[in-house]
Design an enzyme around this catalytic site. Sequence first.
Site, PDB file in Angstrom:
ATOM      1  N   ASN A 107       0.848  -0.980   0.034  1.00 29.30           N
ATOM      2  CA  ASN A 107      -0.105   0.030  -0.004  1.00 29.30           C
ATOM      3  C   ASN A 107       0.985   1.441   0.087  1.00 29.30           C
ATOM      4  OD1 ASN A 107      -2.640  -1.060   0.184  1.00 29.30           O
ATOM      5  ND2 ASN A 107      -1.753  -1.753   2.502  1.00 29.30           N
ATOM      6  N   HIS A 108       0.438   2.151  -0.724  1.00 30.54           N
ATOM      7  CA  HIS A 108       1.308   3.582  -0.651  1.00 30.54           C
ATOM      8  C   HIS A 108       0.839   4.175   0.591  1.00 30.54           C
ATOM      9  CE1 HIS A 108       2.171   3.547  -4.848  1.00 30.54           C
ATOM     10  NE2 HIS A 108       0.916   3.069  -5.301  1.00 30.54           N
ATOM     11  N   ARG A 109       1.770   4.895   1.284  1.00 33.04           N
ATOM     12  CA  ARG A 109       1.612   5.703   2.508  1.00 33.04           C
ATOM     13  C   ARG A 109       0.793   6.998   2.072  1.00 33.04           C
ATOM     14  NH1 ARG A 109       4.526   4.875   7.077  1.00 33.04           N
ATOM     15  NH2 ARG A 109       6.129   3.360   6.736  1.00 33.04           N
TER      16      ARG A 109
END
Length: 188
Positions: A113-115
């Site tokens: 997941n992207h931050r």
Amino acid sequence: MPGGMLLSEIYNQIKYNIKADRIGPDIPFTHWRLYFRSTMKKICTKKFLYFGDGAQFRAGAYAVGCSKIKIGKRVVIRPNTMLFGETNDPLDVSITIEDDVMMGVGVQIYVNNHRFDTSKTPFIDQGYYPDEAVVIRNGSWIGANVIILPGVEIGECTVIGAGSIVTKSIPPHTLAVGNPARVIRKIE
Ligand SMILES: CC(C)(COP(=O)(O)OP(=O)(O)OC[C@H]1O[C@@H](n2cnc3c(N)ncnc32)[C@H](O)[C@@H]1OP(=O)(O)O)[C@@H](O)C(=O)NCCC(=O)NCCS
């Protein structure tokens, strides 16, 4: 001269495609190999961490980060499937699909997941949360267009209904459907 430029682009693409840790329609100079059983087996055995006997990776499917992906015996990966196993952390194995798992077309599996900790910095500059491996245990059946999110384990002999989004691990010997996928019954 444009012709010369194109030729050098093709040359660079071929070089990149051969080394790339991925297979798919966007990697044309290795993708063609998926159309023939013998070349399919050869490239998959070379690219994937494990590619079991009788496994198939069909033309039109994508895999990214192949060197961290295990595909079990008799597993068929069908068109429009996306195995996104590229890992920023040193995960030894990002995606494990054990033996005799059946998967419909268009299944998508992600391990990161992207931050998005703050909206003050563009998400694109925030990096990733730690990667979480995905495991699909022996003999399960994953319906068409299922999306499996980071960290999910699907237990042995479990069925996931078509189009489900699996956000949490699903126990063995169950049927789970929907978005988010919920267990609706046991399979004796
Ligand atoms: C899950 C499935 C196998 C049906 O199993 P089943 O035990 O016969 O389930 P039922 O049809 O009795 O459905 C039970 C309930 O789940 C719901 N349901 C079934 N499949 C669902 C799905 N994919 N997503 C969301 N809900 C679903 C039904 O609407 C029903 O809800 P209700 O109790 O509110 O009426 C089938 O619906 C399915 O998704 N098959 C996958 C097909 C596929 O992807 N094939 C690719 C070839 S590999």
